[in-house]
Design an enzyme around this catalytic site. Sequence first.
Site, PDB file in Angstrom:
ATOM      1  N   ASP A 138       0.829  -1.209  -0.090  1.00  0.00           N
ATOM      2  CA  ASP A 138      -0.183   0.000   0.087  1.00  0.00           C
ATOM      3  C   ASP A 138       0.992   1.352  -0.042  1.00  0.00           C
ATOM      4  OD1 ASP A 138      -2.516   1.266  -0.104  1.00  0.00           O
ATOM      5  OD2 ASP A 138      -2.592   1.413   2.007  1.00  0.00           O
ATOM      6  N   HIS A 145      -4.099  13.955   1.500  1.00  0.00           N
ATOM      7  CA  HIS A 145      -4.163  12.990   2.510  1.00  0.00           C
ATOM      8  C   HIS A 145      -2.995  13.025   3.675  1.00  0.00           C
ATOM      9  CE1 HIS A 145      -5.424   9.379   4.977  1.00  0.00           C
ATOM     10  NE2 HIS A 145      -3.915   8.837   4.626  1.00  0.00           N
ATOM     11  N   GLU A 210     -10.571   3.835   3.742  1.00  0.00           N
ATOM     12  CA  GLU A 210      -9.738   4.707   2.834  1.00  0.00           C
ATOM     13  C   GLU A 210     -10.159   4.284   1.516  1.00  0.00           C
ATOM     14  OE1 GLU A 210      -5.743   3.797   4.328  1.00  0.00           O
ATOM     15  OE2 GLU A 210      -6.055   5.157   5.672  1.00  0.00           O
ATOM     16  N   GLU A 212      -9.487   4.119  -2.232  1.00  0.00           N
ATOM     17  CA  GLU A 212      -8.033   3.821  -2.870  1.00  0.00           C
ATOM     18  C   GLU A 212      -8.444   3.315  -4.119  1.00  0.00           C
ATOM     19  OE1 GLU A 212      -4.681   2.305  -0.863  1.00  0.00           O
ATOM     20  OE2 GLU A 212      -5.428   2.967   1.191  1.00  0.00           O
ATOM     21  N   ASP A 244      -9.201   0.359   1.841  1.00  0.00           N
ATOM     22  CA  ASP A 244      -8.219  -0.248   2.948  1.00  0.00           C
ATOM     23  C   ASP A 244      -8.766   0.225   4.317  1.00  0.00           C
ATOM     24  OD1 ASP A 244      -5.584  -1.119   3.741  1.00  0.00           O
ATOM     25  OD2 ASP A 244      -4.781   0.963   3.933  1.00  0.00           O
ATOM     26  N   ARG A 248      -7.903   2.996  13.372  1.00  0.00           N
ATOM     27  CA  ARG A 248      -7.099   4.348  13.788  1.00  0.00           C
ATOM     28  C   ARG A 248      -6.641   4.316  14.980  1.00  0.00           C
ATOM     29  NH1 ARG A 248      -6.035   5.729   8.676  1.00  0.00           N
ATOM     30  NH2 ARG A 248      -7.877   6.562   7.542  1.00  0.00           N
ATOM     31  N   GLN A 251      -3.936   1.842  15.007  1.00  0.00           N
ATOM     32  CA  GLN A 251      -2.754   2.339  14.284  1.00  0.00           C
ATOM     33  C   GLN A 251      -1.809   3.247  15.282  1.00  0.00           C
ATOM     34  OE1 GLN A 251      -4.106   3.672  10.580  1.00  0.00           O
ATOM     35  NE2 GLN A 251      -2.099   4.217   9.757  1.00  0.00           N
ATOM     36  N   LYS A 264      -4.223  -2.621   9.764  1.00  0.00           N
ATOM     37  CA  LYS A 264      -4.824  -2.560   8.442  1.00  0.00           C
ATOM     38  C   LYS A 264      -5.070  -4.254   8.035  1.00  0.00           C
ATOM     39  CE  LYS A 264      -3.560   1.748   7.697  1.00  0.00           C
ATOM     40  NZ  LYS A 264      -4.292   2.654   6.849  1.00  0.00           N
ATOM     41  N   THR A 268      -9.194  -5.719   3.472  1.00  0.00           N
ATOM     42  CA  THR A 268      -8.992  -4.916   2.391  1.00  0.00           C
ATOM     43  C   THR A 268     -10.075  -5.284   1.414  1.00  0.00           C
ATOM     44  OG1 THR A 268      -6.700  -4.521   2.919  1.00  0.00           O
ATOM     45  CG2 THR A 268      -7.350  -3.688   0.710  1.00  0.00           C
ATOM     46  N   GLU A 384     -10.117  12.067   8.268  1.00  0.00           N
ATOM     47  CA  GLU A 384      -9.894  13.674   7.610  1.00  0.00           C
ATOM     48  C   GLU A 384     -11.396  14.370   7.642  1.00  0.00           C
ATOM     49  OE1 GLU A 384      -7.500  13.357   3.834  1.00  0.00           O
ATOM     50  OE2 GLU A 384      -8.235  11.433   4.427  1.00  0.00           O
TER      51      GLU A 384
HETATM   52 CA    CA Z   1      -3.982   2.837   2.941  1.00  0.00          CA
END
Ligand code: CA
Length: 439
Positions: A138, A145, A210, A212, A244, A248, A251, A264, A268, A384
């Site tokens: 990834d 971002h 996420e 992507e 993805d 948080r 993480q 993560k 996915t 975000e």
């Molecule tokens: Ca990602």
Amino acid sequence: MTRLNRTHAPELRSWVHGANGADSDFPIQNLPYAVFRRRGSDEAWRGGVAIGAQIVDLDALLRSGVIRSAESAALKLAAQSTLNAFMAAGTCAWSQLRLQLSDLLAENAPNQREVAGCLVDQAQAEFRVPAQIGDYTDFYTSIHHATTVGRQFRPDNPLLPNYQWIPIGYHGRASSVIVSGQDFRRPCGQTMPQGCDVPQFGPSRRLDYELELGAFVGPGNALGDAIGIDEAESQLFGLCLLNDWSARDLQGWEYQPLGPFLSKSFATTISPWIVSMEALAPFRVPFERPAGDPQPLAYLDSAFNRRLGAIDIELSVVIESAAMRTAGVPAAPLSRSNYRHAYWTLAQMLTHHSVNGCGLQPGDLMGTGTLSGPEPGSAGSLLELSQAGKAPITLAGGEQRSFLQDGDRVILRGWCERAGATRIGFGEASAQVLPARVL
Ligand code: CA
């Protein structure tokens, strides 16, 4: 690869009912690949190509003999239960099959009755991850971002100094890549809540998505070799949507110093359809850096990459909560973005990935990283949009979200459109958050 040919002609139409509508994701100019079978059956998995609301069953097409055996090498590879061998075959094979399918599906094509016998309704199909993915990497190619997230941790120094020089990435986990429609459980793990000095264990409370794109690698390179930027485009098979999912809170506690790990690797989600690079050719746009930013080092620079390295792909995210489903309220928009805002191109990602001699293999998956655009409404994650939970967003219907709740379904969509070309789409990547497993 990026040269236009008769398969891209905007006036081209298909005899397949429903393939020619202006809103169809899958007109004859697209022809994306998936691996499928009839839902609920024990049929063998095989390759398929989308046309309108149908799938051309490539194994049935092979057995029909409509494509003579002397000309069916590419079809034989694409009809298999994974697309790896077809991905390994390279651009000539990919282009050959695209042209053959385009000619068979075009209005006034011969053999329509035989090909019609190879069509399966998409609504009756189930899909799986279309390749055996050896490695999933990834990247982090949206500077918007990276800056917004960086500001949450380092208000005075949001963008780390390597960002404008290196396509940043980390090695992900291939075993948890799942196909759209497969729901997954909220992950458990360690977190260190603010004000605590001992970590807690339990279900993630800051689960996020996420937005992507995923790129599938074609032939690849032997260990010790490198893929130069001029070869990189011919190493790209095609693109899918990719979510993805990210915990948080896990993480934030685990990521230093080696990067994300369990935050993560629980799920996915990718779309079942892979849109070929050839289908995306009409939507290539220049790779540009803002004035004053450093230009890429020579090994990440080429005339082609500057001229057409980026791709204009419009992206959207919508959410459907359990309450919305119960009330019959349609899914609510979360954000809109576009892949052309990425700071690094696919060719630069792939070149950088192999420059140290790292071997890439057919079917390897590369995520672009969260594709946030420059506007606040184009952020590709709740981290975000809700400013890390400080400013919850209100959904249509009145519910609020800082992060995802059980029962939330997130749906990614993508499409390309411009004057003088036929609109093509990616379908969707959709999955629902199930409650955590009680340990
Ligand atoms: Ca990602």
